[in-house]
Write a protein that holds these residues in place. Structure first.
Motif, PDB file in Angstrom:
ATOM      1  N   LEU A   1      37.452  -3.030-171.250  1.00  0.00           N
ATOM      2  CA  LEU A   1      38.008  -3.990-170.259  1.00  0.00           C
ATOM      3  C   LEU A   1      38.341  -5.222-170.875  1.00  0.00           C
ATOM      4  N   PRO A   2      39.580  -5.517-171.156  1.00  0.00           N
ATOM      5  CA  PRO A   2      40.227  -6.557-171.732  1.00  0.00           C
ATOM      6  C   PRO A   2      40.215  -7.716-170.514  1.00  0.00           C
ATOM      7  N   ILE A   3      39.364  -8.771-170.720  1.00  0.00           N
ATOM      8  CA  ILE A   3      39.456  -9.742-169.722  1.00  0.00           C
ATOM      9  C   ILE A   3      39.076 -11.167-169.984  1.00  0.00           C
ATOM     10  N   ASN A   4      39.355 -11.925-169.517  1.00  0.00           N
ATOM     11  CA  ASN A   4      39.295 -13.541-169.798  1.00  0.00           C
ATOM     12  C   ASN A   4      37.744 -13.800-169.802  1.00  0.00           C
ATOM     13  N   ILE A   5      37.346 -14.696-170.484  1.00  0.00           N
ATOM     14  CA  ILE A   5      35.739 -15.015-170.698  1.00  0.00           C
ATOM     15  C   ILE A   5      35.854 -16.471-170.291  1.00  0.00           C
ATOM     16  N   PRO A   6      34.599 -16.769-169.508  1.00  0.00           N
ATOM     17  CA  PRO A   6      33.807 -15.966-168.678  1.00  0.00           C
ATOM     18  C   PRO A   6      34.453 -15.282-167.526  1.00  0.00           C
ATOM     19  N   ALA A   7      34.283 -14.576-167.125  1.00  0.00           N
ATOM     20  CA  ALA A   7      34.791 -13.395-165.906  1.00  0.00           C
ATOM     21  C   ALA A   7      33.591 -13.370-164.822  1.00  0.00           C
TER      22      ALA A   7
ATOM     23  N   ALA B   1      39.110 -17.163-173.257  1.00  0.00           N
ATOM     24  CA  ALA B   1      39.505 -16.207-174.498  1.00  0.00           C
ATOM     25  C   ALA B   1      39.539 -14.889-173.607  1.00  0.00           C
ATOM     26  N   ARG B   2      40.644 -14.225-174.125  1.00  0.00           N
ATOM     27  CA  ARG B   2      40.880 -12.939-173.489  1.00  0.00           C
ATOM     28  C   ARG B   2      40.242 -11.862-174.694  1.00  0.00           C
ATOM     29  N   ALA B   3      39.079 -11.387-174.214  1.00  0.00           N
ATOM     30  CA  ALA B   3      38.070 -10.510-175.102  1.00  0.00           C
ATOM     31  C   ALA B   3      38.331  -9.165-174.570  1.00  0.00           C
ATOM     32  N   VAL B   4      37.971  -8.267-175.586  1.00  0.00           N
ATOM     33  CA  VAL B   4      38.076  -6.964-175.066  1.00  0.00           C
ATOM     34  C   VAL B   4      36.288  -6.594-174.996  1.00  0.00           C
ATOM     35  N   LEU B   5      36.150  -6.207-173.726  1.00  0.00           N
ATOM     36  CA  LEU B   5      34.474  -5.812-173.570  1.00  0.00           C
ATOM     37  C   LEU B   5      34.389  -4.225-173.328  1.00  0.00           C
ATOM     38  N   VAL B   6      33.164  -3.821-173.927  1.00  0.00           N
ATOM     39  CA  VAL B   6      32.938  -2.419-173.435  1.00  0.00           C
ATOM     40  C   VAL B   6      31.505  -2.620-172.736  1.00  0.00           C
ATOM     41  N   VAL B   7      31.645  -2.276-171.542  1.00  0.00           N
ATOM     42  CA  VAL B   7      30.583  -2.483-170.637  1.00  0.00           C
ATOM     43  C   VAL B   7      30.109  -1.168-170.329  1.00  0.00           C
ATOM     44  N   ALA B   8      28.672  -1.010-170.356  1.00  0.00           N
ATOM     45  CA  ALA B   8      28.064   0.122-170.085  1.00  0.00           C
ATOM     46  C   ALA B   8      26.708   0.156-169.214  1.00  0.00           C
ATOM     47  N   ARG B   9      26.670   1.043-168.051  1.00  0.00           N
ATOM     48  CA  ARG B   9      25.416   1.240-167.317  1.00  0.00           C
ATOM     49  C   ARG B   9      24.510   1.338-168.037  1.00  0.00           C
ATOM     50  N   ASP B  10      23.412   0.647-167.924  1.00  0.00           N
ATOM     51  CA  ASP B  10      22.143   0.815-168.586  1.00  0.00           C
ATOM     52  C   ASP B  10      21.441   2.239-168.698  1.00  0.00           C
ATOM     53  N   GLU B  11      21.621   2.987-167.456  1.00  0.00           N
ATOM     54  CA  GLU B  11      21.463   4.250-167.469  1.00  0.00           C
ATOM     55  C   GLU B  11      21.947   5.208-168.169  1.00  0.00           C
ATOM     56  N   ALA B  12      23.191   4.690-168.774  1.00  0.00           N
ATOM     57  CA  ALA B  12      23.935   5.665-169.852  1.00  0.00           C
ATOM     58  C   ALA B  12      23.308   5.611-171.014  1.00  0.00           C
ATOM     59  N   GLN B  13      22.246   4.581-171.273  1.00  0.00           N
ATOM     60  CA  GLN B  13      21.561   4.503-172.659  1.00  0.00           C
ATOM     61  C   GLN B  13      22.646   4.679-173.899  1.00  0.00           C
TER      62      GLN B  13
END
Length: 177
Positions: free
Chosen positions: A80-86, A2-14
């Motif tokens: 990040l739009p990306i194929n899952i799993p990536a 599946a081509r999902a749209v992910l929002v990825v965040a560094r943990d330190e960014a809280q």
């Protein structure tokens, strides 16, 4: 996949929600790409203008690991739009403890209703080692496109083969459940 749209965040960014991106360094993808257009649309729907961010960057997916996990990270959040799993997402989770941020809320429900090419998808926590919760986000709806030159019988045969085998497709990948 599946081509999902992910929002990825560094943990330190809280960042725990898409409503917490103000003042962050955000990668929206390279200028002139579909990734960038989609990321900007998501940010508009979430109520952001570019001036709400400390910085916006146009990184390619292949540049994210160094930008988020290096000794001096330059990115807090990336769309990040990306194929899952990536493999990249797994590397980010394990390598620098990033979080996947859900894309949820009434604004996004309207976005889904108004754009037939988008759907909601749940990424099961079992897909990635280290992922603590299932993540609701957006995905591109699979679409089969052909020319009018394809004989109608061939189109019917292809469509029938997919629908007659939906259970087999679902068994192949957890996101298809």
């Amino acid at each position: 996949q599946a081509r999902a749209v992910l929002v990825v965040a560094r943990d330190e960014a809280q960042v725990r929600s898409i409503t917490e991106l103000r003042g962050r360094r955000v990668s929206l993808g390279p200028e002139g790409t579909g990734q960038r257009v989609l990321a900007e649309a998501i940010m508009r729907v979430a109520g952001y203008a570019q001036s709400n961010f400390q910085q916006t960057l146009g990184l390619k997916p292949t540049e994210l690991y160094a930008a988020m996990c290096g000794d001096d990270p330059s990115v807090d959040v990336a769309i990040l739009p990306i194929n899952i799993p990536a493999p990249l997402v797994q590397e980010l989770i394990l390598g620098c403890n990033i979080r996947l941020i859900p894309i949820v809320g009434q604004e996004f429900d309207r976005l889904l209703r108004d754009n037939g090419y988008l759907s909601e998808v749940v990424i099961p926590k079992a897909i990635y080692e280290g992922l603590e919760d299932d993540i609701r986000t957006l995905a591109f709806t699979a679409t089969l496109v052909t020319t009018e030159n394809l004989p109608e019988a061939a189109g019917y045969t292809i469509t029938k083969a997919v629908f007659d085998n939906l259970d087999a497709f679902r068994a192949k990948h957890p996101l298809l459940e």
